[in-house]
Design an enzyme around this catalytic site. Structure first.
Site, PDB file in Angstrom:
ATOM      1  CG  ASP A  75      -8.114   0.496   3.203  1.00 46.19           C
ATOM      2  OD1 ASP A  75      -8.895  -0.359   2.744  1.00 46.19           O
ATOM      3  OD2 ASP A  75      -6.874   0.408   3.096  1.00 46.19           O
TER       4      ASP A  75
ATOM      5  CE  LYS B  33      -4.165  -1.980   2.058  1.00 42.35           C
ATOM      6  NZ  LYS B  33      -5.217  -1.830   3.077  1.00 42.35           N
TER       7      LYS B  33
END
Ligand code: ATR
Length: 281
Positions: free
Chosen positions: A103, A67
């Site tokens: 997220d 990420k």
């Protein structure tokens, strides 16, 4: 064919392909888009993503451990990804690689669905990558969730303090890094640690007790498995609202799908597929 994928290392366990392909079928886009999984080691990540962007791929989800690399590699990034320091979504626009973080927004949507608290304090357990997005989301609010004062607890206390300092420099966190939180006092509790994944007892490892939850709380456990986690089982027994890791997966995936297709995500179909109601691919 417009291709999409989840990129991770390892990635075999990911439920994103079954969930996203179910969504594409539901939207009537299954002949146009296809979502698969791509396993790539960290050393090859950047080259592989550029190759995908130059080929048939129009976007990707990015998971552990890529990420941060995904953000670093992008030509441009959304404000959230930039602030959090990580991206879980890439959009390939011609030659340009655009990074986003869903997220954070996914957590807020999941909280709103569970019955968003109106103000109060939140406690985030953990100070790793998943904690960063959670702290940012809770402090900023959105999707009908008001900004909350955010305390951070971590087993290694120095990391909680460092995360609080860093994100507190970019957003009004209101809370503090705490060493002995009283869990029952928080409107929202979010476990971002992997405790419980390998059978550890969360009530031994984390500052939580089995009878320490209260009705009106929203308790989030990002760990997902076949059964409700020990934390969520105890929270539900106390009358708290609960959000599990699969709901987090569904909500972040829905926001990613909306970025790629511009269509509203069919959330029920995604939830059913993520929970095993659809064919695995
Ligand atoms: P992620 O990116 O998924 O958040 P990570 O960066 O590896 O994963 O972070 C893992 C988190 O789980 C950390 O906060 C870690 O605490 P430390 O910083 O003290 O290592 C936490 N963690 C892992 N195992 C734990 C345990 N047995 N008890 C408490 N916390 C634990």
């Amino acid at each position: 064919m417009r291709r999409l994928a989840v990129i991770g290392y390892p990635v075999g366990h990911s439920r994103s392909p079954q969930m996203q392909n179910a969504a594409l079928r539901e939207l009537g886009l299954a002949g146009e888009y296809e979502y698969d999984r791509v396993e790539v080691a960290p050393a090859e990540f950047a080259a592989r993503v550029r190759e995908m962007a130059a080929g048939e791929y129009v976007g990707a989800n990015v998971t552990v451990p890529h990420k941060e690399a995904a953000l670093a590699l992008a030509d441009t990034a959304g404000a959230e990804a930039e602030a959090i320091g990580a991206a879980n979504t890439l959009v390939f626009e011609g030659d340009a690689i655009v990074a986003a973080n869903t997220d954070a927004g996914g957590l807020l949507r999941a909280l709103a669905r569970a019955g968003a608290p109106r103000g109060g304090r939140a406690l985030v357990l953990g100070a790793g990558g998943a904690a960063r997005a959670a702290v940012w989301a809770l402090a900023r609010g959105g999707a009908g969730v008001e900004p909350l004062a955010v305390d951070i607890w971590n087993r290694t206390a120095a990391k909680a303090a460092a995360l609080h300092r860093e994100l507190g420099g970019r957003a009004e966190l209101g809370g503090e890094a705490v060493e002995r939180p009283r869990a029952a006092e928080y409107a929202v509790l979010v476990n971002t640690t992997a405790v419980g994944l390998r059978g550890e007892d969360p009530f031994a490892e984390l500052p939580l007790s089995r009878d320490g939850f209260a009705p009106g709380q929203v308790v989030v456990d990002m760990v997902y498995g076949e059964r409700p986690s020990a934390i969520l089982a105890a929270a539900a027994a106390a009358g708290a609202a609960t959000v599990d890791g699969l709901e987090m997966l569904v909500q972040q995936g829905a926001l990613s799908l909306e970025l790629w297709t511009g269509r509203e995500a069919p959330i029920e179909a995604m939830r059913a597929a993520a929970r095993g109601g659809g064919p695995a691919l």
